[in-house]
Design an enzyme around this catalytic site. Structure first.
Site: not given
Ligand SMILES: [Zn+2]
Length: 258
Positions: A109-110, A127, A160, A163, A200, A226
């Site tokens: 999840q890190n 994530h 960016c 663009c 963890g 944990n």
């Molecule tokens: Zn762009």
């Protein structure tokens, strides 16, 4: 070497035995595996940088869209901590177990890429990651490190190079859907494993928190490492409530060196 109680030593031995016998072990990690590397868990109170309520509001897709300056300013101290962090013995232990063929994959999840920095190869990032950014206009993807210095030192927003659109970190924000491919792979690995090692994470965030249930419902063994209790402790073969940076190297040592 940390000295453990005899009960903890017995639990380490038990967990190591399960890993040795396992043919397809999968690990599920969360913020607790990165706190020993100095990365605060913003879901735990008292981490010092912000409250959970503030995090959920600012680190959200809504704030990113309506007030990106606020999002990037809030995130600045954390970005520095994450990019400069080194893997700790828990990451290293898991990487060694994977290299020795004892771990099939790591579902994390890190967003800090510390598993990869430690040498782990098969990592599923639920994530997303802070290592890359994507343009909100043309979807061009770029390495975050190209933007890092100007952002951390001067607070410059990333735009960016194709663009001129605003770049968004490829981390999943609150209010944003999980990446489909990662979620598919995480479910597949959870259903196909014969041992799940939870490390963890207090398993408080759905849907990832439901993955150990998918594993044990299909007969997999479950090990929970944990520093706090989790909802699934009652269904685990073994629970060790200690710092993962102490426990994982101890288990890896047992598995790899007998
Ligand atoms: Zn762009």
């Amino acid at each position: 070497m940390t000295s453990f109680s005899s009960q903890t030593r017995a639990n380490i031995e038990y967990a190591a035995n399960l890993l040795r016998k396992s043919e397809r072990a999968v690990v599920l990690t969360g913020a607790g595996i990165s706190t020993p590397s100095g990365i605060p868990d913003f879901r735990s109170e008292g981490s010092g940088l912000w409250s959970e309520v503030e995090a959920m509001e600012v680190a959200s897709l809504g704030t990113f869209r309506t007030n990106p300056e606020r999002f990037f300013e809030w995130f600045r101290p954390l970005a520095g901590l994450i990019f400069n962090a080194d893997p700790n013995p828990a990451h290293v232990g898991l990487a060694e177990l994977e290299q020795a063929g004892r771990i099939y994959s790591i579902i994390t999840q890190n967003i800090d890429a510390l598993h990869q920095k430690a040498g782990s190869k098969n990592v599923i990032e639920m994530h997303g990651t802070l290592q890359t950014l994507s343009c909100t206009q043309c979807f061009h993807q770029a390495q975050a490190k190209n933007y890092l210095k100007a952002y951390i030192e001067q607070g410059e927003l990333p735009y960016c190079q194709q663009c001129g659109g605003l770049m968004k970190p490829d981390a999943i924000l609150f209010g944003e859907q999980l990446p489909q491919k990662a979620w598919y792979n995480a479910q597949r690995d959870s259903r196909q494993c014969d041992l799940m090692l939870v490390a963890g994470t207090s398993l408080e965030v759905l849907p990832v928190a439901g993955l150990p249930m998918q594993a044990i419902d299909r007969g997999a063994h479950l090990v929970v490492l944990n520093d706090a209790t989790t909802y699934i402790d009652v269904r685990a073969d073994v629970v060790i409530q200690e710092d993962v940076a102490d426990i994982i190297p101890a288990i890896a040592e047992k598995v790899l060196n007998g």
